[in-house]
Design an enzyme around this catalytic site. Structure first.
Site, PDB file in Angstrom:
ATOM      1  N   GLU A   1       0.877  -1.179   0.000  1.00 21.17           N
ATOM      2  CA  GLU A   1       0.000   0.000   0.000  1.00 21.17           C
ATOM      3  C   GLU A   1       0.908   1.222   0.000  1.00 21.17           C
ATOM      4  OE1 GLU A   1      -3.789   2.172   2.153  1.00 21.17           O
ATOM      5  OE2 GLU A   1      -2.386   1.112   3.431  1.00 21.17           O
TER       6      GLU A   1
ATOM      7  N   GLU B   1       4.753   4.797   3.958  1.00 14.05           N
ATOM      8  CA  GLU B   1       4.249   6.104   4.412  1.00 14.05           C
ATOM      9  C   GLU B   1       5.436   6.996   4.714  1.00 14.05           C
ATOM     10  OE1 GLU B   1       1.359   7.954   4.710  1.00 14.05           O
ATOM     11  OE2 GLU B   1       2.903   9.363   5.319  1.00 14.05           O
TER      12      GLU B   1
ATOM     13  N   ASP C   1      -2.511  11.949  -2.205  1.00  7.33           N
ATOM     14  CA  ASP C   1      -2.572  13.410  -2.304  1.00  7.33           C
ATOM     15  C   ASP C   1      -2.851  13.840  -3.748  1.00  7.33           C
ATOM     16  OD1 ASP C   1      -1.747  13.891   0.485  1.00  7.33           O
ATOM     17  OD2 ASP C   1       0.125  12.977  -0.174  1.00  7.33           O
TER      18      ASP C   1
ATOM     19  N   LYS D   1      -2.271  21.558  -8.245  1.00  9.79           N
ATOM     20  CA  LYS D   1      -1.622  22.488  -9.186  1.00  9.79           C
ATOM     21  C   LYS D   1      -0.935  21.735 -10.317  1.00  9.79           C
ATOM     22  CE  LYS D   1      -0.917  26.242  -5.986  1.00  9.79           C
ATOM     23  NZ  LYS D   1      -0.264  26.425  -4.713  1.00  9.79           N
TER      24      LYS D   1
ATOM     25  N   THR E   1     -10.840   3.320   4.664  1.00 10.47           N
ATOM     26  CA  THR E   1      -9.645   4.046   5.071  1.00 10.47           C
ATOM     27  C   THR E   1     -10.092   5.247   5.913  1.00 10.47           C
ATOM     28  OG1 THR E   1      -9.323   5.796   3.416  1.00 10.47           O
ATOM     29  CG2 THR E   1      -8.831   3.551   2.699  1.00 10.47           C
ATOM     30  N   GLU E   2      -9.129   5.859   6.587  1.00  7.16           N
ATOM     31  CA  GLU E   2      -9.457   7.028   7.419  1.00  7.16           C
ATOM     32  C   GLU E   2     -10.088   8.139   6.571  1.00  7.16           C
ATOM     33  OE1 GLU E   2      -6.053   8.974   9.055  1.00  7.16           O
ATOM     34  OE2 GLU E   2      -7.265  10.413  10.154  1.00  7.16           O
ATOM     35  N   TYR E   3      -9.484   8.422   5.423  1.00  2.67           N
ATOM     36  CA  TYR E   3     -10.003   9.499   4.569  1.00  2.67           C
ATOM     37  C   TYR E   3     -11.348   9.119   3.958  1.00  2.67           C
ATOM     38  CZ  TYR E   3      -6.066  12.693   4.807  1.00  2.67           C
ATOM     39  OH  TYR E   3      -5.136  13.605   5.244  1.00  2.67           O
TER      40      TYR E   3
END
Ligand SMILES: C[S@@+](CC[C@H](N)C(=O)[O-])C[C@H]1O[C@@H](n2cnc3c(N)ncnc32)[C@H](O)[C@@H]1O
Length: 205
Positions: A39, A64, A113, A117, A185-187
């Site tokens: 992951e 991570e 993420d 931009k 997942t947390e998000y």
């Protein structure tokens, strides 16, 4: 949202080499005795904790790059008693080149993420250079699972996928959670609770 620096979590990484590995030794039995699942961008590890607990037949590497976050995840996994996960507390980019072709069974990218931009698009974990690395390190038939709340990243990811040799197994703009085979997942939890559509793409080599 950025997690505040936590000294205890940074120390936890340094003091627990049995879970948080500083160097990848791909000859270690952990990486050879079972099929290995990655992951990338695991955050605090809710997903990998559940996935690894439910799949003792695989070994997992949770990558991570933020040390505080990696420390929080490591503590969670140790307390849960998962023996089939290691945490790599560094940028994923550091390891792809040393992983040989076909080494990895499957790869998960959860709510990575979006880097909205344009000038940062190369940092997106679904930029073509990353997708090519995932393709290379996956074994034939290996799958890449992508979930995101972010509309821009979802559209961008589909454009990048079109440049690769990946086969698209499924592409859901509004993914209804598959509670038998998937883990929250947390998000994801955060975005589902405010009614945001979740996008999911599954690819196969
Ligand atoms: C938006 S969070 C999502 C966390 C988790 N996957 C979830 O769904 O709750 C993205 C995480 O990916 C990590 N990350 C981003 N780029 C990375 C990279 N190149 N290597 C390792 N981790 C990365 C970030 O530090 C962050 O913790």
């Amino acid at each position: 949202m950025r997690t505040k620096y936590k000294q205890w979590a940074v120390d936890y990484v340094d003091e627990h080499p049995e879970i948080a590995i500083q160097k990848l030794d791909l000859k270690d039995p952990f990486f050879t005795e079972k099929d290995v699942v990655f992951e990338v961008g695991s955050g605090k590890g809710d997903f990998i904790a559940a996935l690894s607990l439910n799949h003792p037949e695989y070994n997992f590497l949770a990558i991570e790059r933020v040390k505080t976050v990696a420390g929080m995840m490591s503590k969670k996994l140790v307390e849960q008693g998962n023996k089939n996960v290691k945490v790599f507390p560094w940028n994923a980019e550091l390891i792809f080149d040393e992983i040989k072709e076909g080494f990895v069974y499957s790869i998960y990218l959860n709510f990575v993420d979006p880097w909205p931009k344009k000038r940062h698009e190369k940092r997106r974990l679904t930029f073509i250079t990353f997708l090519e690395q995932y393709y290379r390190i996956l074994r034939k038939g290996g799958r890449l699972y992508f979930k995101s709340d972010n509309d821009g990243l979802y559209e961008f990811t589909k454009e990048e996928i079109a440049k690769t040799k990946f086969k698209v197994i499924s592409d859901e703009e509004n993914y209804k959670f598959d509670s038998e085979n998937d883990y929250i997942t947390e998000y994801e939890n955060k975005f589902r609770s405010i009614g945001k559509s979740i996008h999911r793409i599954i690819l196969e080599k």
